[in-house]
Design an enzyme around this catalytic site. Structure first.
Site, PDB file in Angstrom:
ATOM      1  N   HIS A   2       0.865  -1.192   0.000  1.00 53.23           N
ATOM      2  CA  HIS A   2       0.000   0.000   0.000  1.00 53.23           C
ATOM      3  C   HIS A   2       0.896   1.235   0.000  1.00 53.23           C
ATOM      4  O   HIS A   2       1.622   1.459  -0.949  1.00 53.23           O
ATOM      5  CB  HIS A   2      -0.942  -0.087   1.207  1.00 53.23           C
ATOM      6  N   ASP A   6       2.294   5.409  -7.116  1.00 52.43           N
ATOM      7  CA  ASP A   6       3.583   5.276  -6.421  1.00 52.43           C
ATOM      8  C   ASP A   6       4.765   5.211  -7.362  1.00 52.43           C
ATOM      9  O   ASP A   6       5.911   5.328  -6.919  1.00 52.43           O
ATOM     10  CB  ASP A   6       3.555   4.011  -5.557  1.00 52.43           C
ATOM     11  N   HIS A  52      -3.003  -2.148  -9.973  1.00 56.07           N
ATOM     12  CA  HIS A  52      -3.918  -1.504  -9.025  1.00 56.07           C
ATOM     13  C   HIS A  52      -5.184  -2.339  -8.950  1.00 56.07           C
ATOM     14  O   HIS A  52      -5.634  -2.903  -9.931  1.00 56.07           O
ATOM     15  CB  HIS A  52      -4.277  -0.080  -9.501  1.00 56.07           C
TER      16      HIS A  52
HETATM   17  C1  SDX Z   1      -1.629   2.176  -3.587  1.00 54.33           C
HETATM   18  O1  SDX Z   1      -6.366   0.954  -3.235  1.00 54.33           O
HETATM   19  C2  SDX Z   1      -5.835   2.061  -3.544  1.00 54.33           C
HETATM   20  O2  SDX Z   1      -6.460   2.970  -4.068  1.00 54.33           O
HETATM   21  C3  SDX Z   1      -4.365   2.174  -3.178  1.00 54.33           C
HETATM   22  C4  SDX Z   1      -3.731   3.469  -3.596  1.00 54.33           C
HETATM   23  C5  SDX Z   1      -4.295   4.613  -2.826  1.00 54.33           C
HETATM   24  O3  SDX Z   1      -4.269   5.738  -3.329  1.00 54.33           O
HETATM   25  O4  SDX Z   1      -4.657   4.387  -1.654  1.00 54.33           O
HETATM   26  O5  SDX Z   1      -3.932   3.696  -4.984  1.00 54.33           O
HETATM   27  C6  SDX Z   1      -2.235   3.461  -3.312  1.00 54.33           C
HETATM   28  O6  SDX Z   1      -1.537   1.380  -2.703  1.00 54.33           O
HETATM   29  C7  SDX Z   1      -1.193   1.855  -4.999  1.00 54.33           C
HETATM   30  C8  SDX Z   1      -0.692   0.394  -5.152  1.00 54.33           C
HETATM   31  C9  SDX Z   1       0.721   0.390  -4.613  1.00 54.33           C
HETATM   32  N1  SDX Z   1       1.260  -1.014  -4.584  1.00 54.33           N
HETATM   33  C10 SDX Z   1       2.159  -1.404  -5.476  1.00 54.33           C
HETATM   34  O7  SDX Z   1       2.568  -0.727  -6.420  1.00 54.33           O
HETATM   35  C11 SDX Z   1       2.680  -2.810  -5.206  1.00 54.33           C
HETATM   36  C12 SDX Z   1       2.732  -3.560  -6.529  1.00 54.33           C
HETATM   37  N2  SDX Z   1       1.381  -3.774  -6.980  1.00 54.33           N
HETATM   38  C13 SDX Z   1       0.776  -5.042  -6.690  1.00 54.33           C
HETATM   39  O8  SDX Z   1       1.148  -5.652  -5.489  1.00 54.33           O
HETATM   40  C14 SDX Z   1      -0.671  -5.144  -7.088  1.00 54.33           C
HETATM   41  O9  SDX Z   1      -0.776  -4.632  -8.338  1.00 54.33           O
HETATM   42  C15 SDX Z   1      -1.745  -4.524  -6.203  1.00 54.33           C
HETATM   43  C16 SDX Z   1      -1.654  -5.041  -4.811  1.00 54.33           C
HETATM   44  C17 SDX Z   1      -1.617  -3.042  -6.210  1.00 54.33           C
HETATM   45  C18 SDX Z   1      -3.085  -4.903  -6.810  1.00 54.33           C
HETATM   46  O10 SDX Z   1      -3.115  -6.257  -6.828  1.00 54.33           O
HETATM   47  P1  SDX Z   1      -4.382  -7.038  -7.379  1.00 54.33           P
HETATM   48  O11 SDX Z   1      -5.397  -6.153  -8.015  1.00 54.33           O
HETATM   49  O12 SDX Z   1      -4.823  -7.933  -6.292  1.00 54.33           O
HETATM   50  O13 SDX Z   1      -3.759  -7.784  -8.590  1.00 54.33           O
HETATM   51  P2  SDX Z   1      -3.853  -9.275  -8.762  1.00 54.33           P
HETATM   52  O14 SDX Z   1      -3.171  -9.905  -7.617  1.00 54.33           O
HETATM   53  O15 SDX Z   1      -5.286  -9.617  -9.045  1.00 54.33           O
HETATM   54  O16 SDX Z   1      -2.967  -9.436 -10.061  1.00 54.33           O
HETATM   55  C19 SDX Z   1      -3.476  -9.876 -11.288  1.00 54.33           C
HETATM   56  C20 SDX Z   1      -2.261 -10.443 -11.982  1.00 54.33           C
HETATM   57  C21 SDX Z   1      -1.577 -11.557 -11.205  1.00 54.33           C
HETATM   58  O17 SDX Z   1      -0.937 -12.372 -12.167  1.00 54.33           O
HETATM   59  P3  SDX Z   1      -1.603 -13.808 -12.526  1.00 54.33           P
HETATM   60  O18 SDX Z   1      -1.751 -14.572 -11.218  1.00 54.33           O
HETATM   61  O19 SDX Z   1      -2.937 -13.499 -13.167  1.00 54.33           O
HETATM   62  O20 SDX Z   1      -0.623 -14.470 -13.465  1.00 54.33           O
HETATM   63  O21 SDX Z   1      -1.252  -9.406 -12.114  1.00 54.33           O
HETATM   64  C22 SDX Z   1      -0.100  -9.787 -11.403  1.00 54.33           C
HETATM   65  C23 SDX Z   1      -0.518 -10.839 -10.406  1.00 54.33           C
HETATM   66  O22 SDX Z   1       0.592 -11.706 -10.103  1.00 54.33           O
HETATM   67  N3  SDX Z   1       0.415  -8.585 -10.739  1.00 54.33           N
HETATM   68  C24 SDX Z   1       1.671  -8.195 -10.791  1.00 54.33           C
HETATM   69  C25 SDX Z   1       1.718  -6.974 -10.102  1.00 54.33           C
HETATM   70  N4  SDX Z   1       0.497  -6.671  -9.659  1.00 54.33           N
HETATM   71  C26 SDX Z   1      -0.308  -7.686 -10.044  1.00 54.33           C
HETATM   72  N5  SDX Z   1       2.765  -8.765 -11.351  1.00 54.33           N
HETATM   73  C27 SDX Z   1       3.931  -8.076 -11.208  1.00 54.33           C
HETATM   74  N6  SDX Z   1       4.033  -6.877 -10.564  1.00 54.33           N
HETATM   75  C28 SDX Z   1       2.972  -6.314 -10.007  1.00 54.33           C
HETATM   76  N7  SDX Z   1       3.095  -5.149  -9.369  1.00 54.33           N
END
Ligand code: SDX
Length: 397
Positions: free
Chosen positions: A236, A331, A275
């Site tokens: 987050h 971010d 996201h």
């Molecule tokens: C913030 O909620 C908000 O609004 C948050 C925020 C705010 O203003 O409060 O916007 C701020 O927290 C932004 C997010 C910051 N976090 C990151 O940047 C960390 C990296 N991002 C991920 O951990 C991820 O994208 C999330 C947690 C942000 C979202 O995850 P989801 O929606 O649960 O994605 P998912 O797990 O459903 O992923 C779908 C696919 C998966 O692959 P498959 O299993 O289908 O093969 O996408 C992949 C995931 O493995 N994936 C990623 C990835 N994010 C998702 N692969 C590589 N790198 C990533 N960052």
């Protein structure tokens, strides 16, 4: 019934909550605070004006804005006892841990605002509730600056209430604050834009925490500290710090293809990408990309920006990321800007908490103002065993 968490077993780990504060269209990359597009607010407004909009529901007129600025800037000093508490932390304490502990400690400072002591009728006293809002928004930058001064081993600086909100924050951080230091207007404006776009974001994890924790009618300091605790997590608000570490580990543009291969093999995450809601480009990331240019014109280009730009270009031309709707989020660029401005990476979640406190407080007000508010009590999908028989210890293998 804004305060009630409506639980839909159809999406078993999804719960919804009604609100009028922030609108997001994740597919079209739209973000609006109280109906105003984030792009317009980032370009034309100030963070304090946006905080007023989020909390009270519309843009203030001149008289309201001046009173709002005065009230908040008159609440920037923190109690000497709180300064002593902060000075008791280890020399290398993480600033976010210091912020969370200090905001939580503030719940012991104002018994008149603590429903555990003064009863829940205090929530009918709008003047009293506003005073807690002034205190939290006014004192957070001071606590954040003290946490920073603590980690660099320097004396804490007192706020200067005649400065603007972000000017005062930058002033309290600076090593040379004893002189007649005044922050550069480009840095002040850039930080104000960063604060505007970080102020609220619908039901993100930390704001959902606020809705949940405030539904118990706990005091606002404890509720904000709990929300900040959620924001502290690396998935987050901690992601900005993780983005910088990722870019530093990649080290050069030549290493990007190999890094992306590791991501595709799920050995690493592309931090700052993806996201839960945006399945297109996060509109805030677009705004930040333009802010980086303003900063680089003043401070010179940060070499990490070269890596970030190429990393984005290669990822957005790769079907692995496009098929998973993975785009830069807020971010991805914010960390590069903060680093260029001289902030150490462990200050990033603190820099996220200051503006997001406006969003948390807007949701706190909306929650406790709802006459139908009920304590959040989500249900679970039970996947465990049933009907077990107790086995005495001597009979277990
Ligand atoms: C913030 O909620 C908000 O609004 C948050 C925020 C705010 O203003 O409060 O916007 C701020 O927290 C932004 C997010 C910051 N976090 C990151 O940047 C960390 C990296 N991002 C991920 O951990 C991820 O994208 C999330 C947690 C942000 C979202 O995850 P989801 O929606 O649960 O994605 P998912 O797990 O459903 O992923 C779908 C696919 C998966 O692959 P498959 O299993 O289908 O093969 O996408 C992949 C995931 O493995 N994936 C990623 C990835 N994010 C998702 N692969 C590589 N790198 C990533 N960052």
């Amino acid at each position: 019934d804004f305060g009630t968490m409506i639980y839909d077993p159809g999406y078993y780990n999804t719960a919804v909550c009604k609100s009028q504060i922030t609108y997001i269209d994740g597919d079209r990359g739209i973000l609006e605070y109280r109906g105003y597009p984030i792009e317009h607010l980032a370009e034309n407004s100030s963070f304090l004006e946006v905080a007023y909009l989020l909390i009270y529901g519309d843009l203030p007129n001149m008289e309201q804005l001046n009173l709002w600025n005065t009230k908040i800037m008159n609440h920037t000093f923190i109690h000497e006892n709180l300064i002593q508490l902060m000075k008791s932390f280890r020399y290398d304490a993480h600033p976010m841990g210091m912020l969370i502990s200090s905001v939580s400690a503030m719940s012991t400072f104002y018994p008149e605002a603590n429903p555990a002591l003064a009863g829940v009728d205090i929530y009918k006293n709008k003047q009293l509730m506003n005073k807690q809002i002034f205190r939290i928004l006014g004192k957070l930058p001071t606590i954040a600056a003290c946490a920073y001064r603590h980690r660099i081993g320097r004396p804490y600086n007192n706020p200067i209430n005649s400065l603007s909100y972000t000017e005062n924050f930058l002033y309290m951080l600076d090593r040379l604050s004893e002189s007649n230091y005044k922050p550069h207007p480009t840095l002040t404006r850039a930080l104000d834009k960063l604060f505007i776009i970080h102020a609220d974001h619908e039901l993100n994890c930390s704001t959902a925490t606020m809705r949940q924790i405030s539904s118990t009618l706990v005091d606002p300091y404890t509720a904000v500290a709990g929300s900040a605790g959620a924001l502290y997590g690396p998935l987050h608000g901690g992601a900005t710090e993780a983005v910088l570490r990722m870019l530093e580990q990649i080290g050069s543009v030549e290493n990007i293809p190999a890094f992306l291969e590791e991501v595709k093999q799920k050995k690493k995450k592309l931090m700052g990408f993806g996201h839960r809601v945006y399945k297109s480009y996060d509109p805030r990331a677009k705004i930040l990309k333009s802010v980086t240019q303003e900063i680089f014109n003043l401070l010179g280009k940060n070499p990490l920006m070269v890596i970030a730009t190429e990393l984005e270009r290669l990822a957005l031309s790769d079907s692995y990321f496009i098929n998973r709707q993975l785009y830069p989020n807020v971010d991805f660029y914010s960390g590069i800007i903060y680093k260029s401005m001289g902030f150490p990476t462990d200050m990033f979640p603190v820099l996220f908490s200051i503006p997001r406190a406006a969003g948390w407080l807007a949701h706190w007000v909306e929650n406790i103002s709802d006459p139908e508010l009920r304590i959040f009590r989500p249900r679970q999908i039970y996947l465990g065993r049933r009907g077990m028989t107790y086995v005495p210890l001597e009979n277990r293998n």
